[in-house]
Design a protein around this motif. Structure first.
Motif, PDB file in Angstrom:
ATOM      1  N   UNK A   1    -133.402   9.673  44.687  1.00  0.00           N
ATOM      2  CA  UNK A   1    -133.007  10.949  44.119  1.00  0.00           C
ATOM      3  C   UNK A   1    -131.613  11.306  44.647  1.00  0.00           C
ATOM      4  N   UNK A   2    -130.728  11.672  43.747  1.00  0.00           N
ATOM      5  CA  UNK A   2    -129.350  11.988  44.105  1.00  0.00           C
ATOM      6  C   UNK A   2    -129.187  13.496  44.186  1.00  0.00           C
ATOM      7  N   UNK A   3    -128.785  13.962  45.356  1.00  0.00           N
ATOM      8  CA  UNK A   3    -128.603  15.387  45.600  1.00  0.00           C
ATOM      9  C   UNK A   3    -127.257  15.630  46.252  1.00  0.00           C
ATOM     10  N   UNK A   4    -126.764  16.849  46.163  1.00  0.00           N
ATOM     11  CA  UNK A   4    -125.550  17.238  46.860  1.00  0.00           C
ATOM     12  C   UNK A   4    -124.292  16.931  46.078  1.00  0.00           C
ATOM     13  N   UNK A   5    -123.191  17.450  46.602  1.00  0.00           N
ATOM     14  CA  UNK A   5    -121.870  17.265  46.010  1.00  0.00           C
ATOM     15  C   UNK A   5    -120.995  16.524  47.005  1.00  0.00           C
ATOM     16  N   UNK A   6    -120.191  15.625  46.493  1.00  0.00           N
ATOM     17  CA  UNK A   6    -119.342  14.795  47.344  1.00  0.00           C
ATOM     18  C   UNK A   6    -117.925  14.795  46.797  1.00  0.00           C
ATOM     19  N   UNK A   7    -116.966  15.268  47.589  1.00  0.00           N
ATOM     20  CA  UNK A   7    -115.561  15.217  47.200  1.00  0.00           C
ATOM     21  C   UNK A   7    -115.062  13.803  47.457  1.00  0.00           C
ATOM     22  N   UNK A   8    -114.492  13.191  46.426  1.00  0.00           N
ATOM     23  CA  UNK A   8    -113.966  11.838  46.546  1.00  0.00           C
ATOM     24  C   UNK A   8    -112.605  11.777  45.867  1.00  0.00           C
ATOM     25  N   UNK A   9    -111.920  10.671  46.072  1.00  0.00           N
ATOM     26  CA  UNK A   9    -110.613  10.502  45.437  1.00  0.00           C
ATOM     27  C   UNK A   9    -110.604   9.226  44.603  1.00  0.00           C
ATOM     28  N   UNK A  10    -109.733   9.237  43.613  1.00  0.00           N
ATOM     29  CA  UNK A  10    -109.527   8.071  42.763  1.00  0.00           C
ATOM     30  C   UNK A  10    -108.095   7.603  42.991  1.00  0.00           C
ATOM     31  N   UNK A  11    -107.917   6.301  43.144  1.00  0.00           N
ATOM     32  CA  UNK A  11    -106.562   5.800  43.363  1.00  0.00           C
ATOM     33  C   UNK A  11    -105.822   5.651  42.031  1.00  0.00           C
ATOM     34  N   UNK A  12    -104.569   5.249  42.102  1.00  0.00           N
ATOM     35  CA  UNK A  12    -103.714   5.150  40.913  1.00  0.00           C
ATOM     36  C   UNK A  12    -104.224   4.128  39.895  1.00  0.00           C
ATOM     37  N   UNK A  13    -105.021   3.158  40.345  1.00  0.00           N
ATOM     38  CA  UNK A  13    -105.564   2.141  39.444  1.00  0.00           C
ATOM     39  C   UNK A  13    -106.873   2.575  38.789  1.00  0.00           C
ATOM     40  N   UNK A  14    -107.379   3.745  39.178  1.00  0.00           N
ATOM     41  CA  UNK A  14    -108.625   4.229  38.600  1.00  0.00           C
ATOM     42  C   UNK A  14    -109.861   3.827  39.382  1.00  0.00           C
ATOM     43  N   UNK A  15    -109.679   3.393  40.629  1.00  0.00           N
ATOM     44  CA  UNK A  15    -110.817   3.026  41.458  1.00  0.00           C
ATOM     45  C   UNK A  15    -111.267   4.214  42.286  1.00  0.00           C
ATOM     46  N   UNK A  16    -112.580   4.360  42.410  1.00  0.00           N
ATOM     47  CA  UNK A  16    -113.126   5.394  43.288  1.00  0.00           C
ATOM     48  C   UNK A  16    -114.176   4.754  44.173  1.00  0.00           C
ATOM     49  N   UNK A  17    -114.208   5.221  45.412  1.00  0.00           N
ATOM     50  CA  UNK A  17    -115.187   4.724  46.371  1.00  0.00           C
ATOM     51  C   UNK A  17    -116.404   5.637  46.333  1.00  0.00           C
ATOM     52  N   UNK A  18    -117.567   5.041  46.149  1.00  0.00           N
ATOM     53  CA  UNK A  18    -118.825   5.783  46.167  1.00  0.00           C
ATOM     54  C   UNK A  18    -119.130   6.135  47.620  1.00  0.00           C
ATOM     55  N   UNK A  19    -119.482   7.393  47.911  1.00  0.00           N
ATOM     56  CA  UNK A  19    -119.825   7.762  49.294  1.00  0.00           C
ATOM     57  C   UNK A  19    -120.963   6.897  49.837  1.00  0.00           C
ATOM     58  N   UNK A  20    -120.920   6.612  51.141  1.00  0.00           N
ATOM     59  CA  UNK A  20    -121.844   5.669  51.773  1.00  0.00           C
ATOM     60  C   UNK A  20    -123.310   5.997  51.495  1.00  0.00           C
ATOM     61  N   UNK A  21    -123.692   7.251  51.580  1.00  0.00           N
ATOM     62  CA  UNK A  21    -125.088   7.635  51.371  1.00  0.00           C
ATOM     63  C   UNK A  21    -125.544   7.276  49.950  1.00  0.00           C
ATOM     64  N   UNK A  22    -124.711   7.557  48.970  1.00  0.00           N
ATOM     65  CA  UNK A  22    -125.037   7.250  47.578  1.00  0.00           C
ATOM     66  C   UNK A  22    -124.951   5.745  47.345  1.00  0.00           C
ATOM     67  N   UNK A  23    -123.961   5.115  47.935  1.00  0.00           N
ATOM     68  CA  UNK A  23    -123.773   3.667  47.802  1.00  0.00           C
ATOM     69  C   UNK A  23    -125.023   2.926  48.284  1.00  0.00           C
ATOM     70  N   UNK A  24    -125.569   3.345  49.418  1.00  0.00           N
ATOM     71  CA  UNK A  24    -126.772   2.703  49.951  1.00  0.00           C
ATOM     72  C   UNK A  24    -127.951   2.864  48.995  1.00  0.00           C
ATOM     73  N   UNK A  25    -128.108   4.075  48.454  1.00  0.00           N
ATOM     74  CA  UNK A  25    -129.197   4.314  47.503  1.00  0.00           C
ATOM     75  C   UNK A  25    -129.017   3.465  46.253  1.00  0.00           C
ATOM     76  N   UNK A  26    -127.797   3.379  45.741  1.00  0.00           N
ATOM     77  CA  UNK A  26    -127.533   2.582  44.541  1.00  0.00           C
ATOM     78  C   UNK A  26    -127.712   1.090  44.807  1.00  0.00           C
ATOM     79  N   UNK A  27    -127.345   0.655  45.992  1.00  0.00           N
ATOM     80  CA  UNK A  27    -127.521  -0.759  46.326  1.00  0.00           C
ATOM     81  C   UNK A  27    -128.985  -1.146  46.314  1.00  0.00           C
ATOM     82  N   UNK A  28    -129.828  -0.297  46.879  1.00  0.00           N
ATOM     83  CA  UNK A  28    -131.252  -0.633  46.908  1.00  0.00           C
ATOM     84  C   UNK A  28    -131.929  -0.398  45.559  1.00  0.00           C
ATOM     85  N   UNK A  29    -131.480   0.596  44.815  1.00  0.00           N
ATOM     86  CA  UNK A  29    -132.111   0.940  43.539  1.00  0.00           C
ATOM     87  C   UNK A  29    -131.728  -0.010  42.412  1.00  0.00           C
TER      88      UNK A  29
END
Length: 147
Positions: A1-29
């Motif tokens: 379950x995805x909860x909360x808000x996370x401020x992130x940035x996108x680089x000039x190429x259009x890449x964004x880093x998924x926050x670690x907590x969400x990244x871990x959930x997505x990796x396992x899911x």
């Protein structure tokens, strides 16, 4: 379950880093496999783990395409749907059409919505919050909810 808000940035190429907590959930899911598409009501993006999208896809395809609103929803949801995979650093590359649709620039907000996430430009998110009290009446389903 995805909860909360996370401020992130996108680089000039259009890449964004998924926050670690969400990244871990997505990796396992879903082993980091996502489908990102346009929201039908707001200028933001919807981020689905691949299995959630697979469950939703037949429902979208089954919408009555002689109904104008349903057809527009299909056009947006299916037309913008883009499978993406997180790289080894937990980043995804957002294609230009998706970035343009949601008006994404450097500052972004990733907002948990239970089984999916929303991706907003920071300015659009705060504009949406500012106008939320001016929006439509509360649906009947909300009247019985006690927070």
């Amino acid at each position: 379950m995805f909860l909360g808000s996370h401020a992130i940035t996108m680089d000039a190429k259009g890449r964004m880093a998924i926050p670690a907590k969400i990244r871990d959930a997505l990796s396992s899911l879903c082993e980091g496999r996502l489908v990102i598409t346009a929201d039908t009501e707001e200028r933001c993006l919807l981020v689905y783990p691949e299995p959630q999208w697979a469950d939703l896809l037949p429902k979208i395809e089954a919408l009555p395409n002689f109904n104008r609103k349903a057809r527009m929803a299909q056009r947006l949801l299916l037309g913008y749907a883009t499978p993406l995979e997180m790289d080894g650093n937990g980043r995804v590359l957002l294609p230009p059409p998706l970035r343009d649709y949601a008006g994404l620039e450097k500052k972004l907000l990733l907002v948990g919505q239970g089984k999916k996430l929303e991706l907003w430009s920071e300015s659009s998110w705060f504009d949406c919050l500012a106008t939320a009290s001016e929006s439509d009446d509360m649906p009947d389903e909300m009247l019985s909810l006690s927070l």
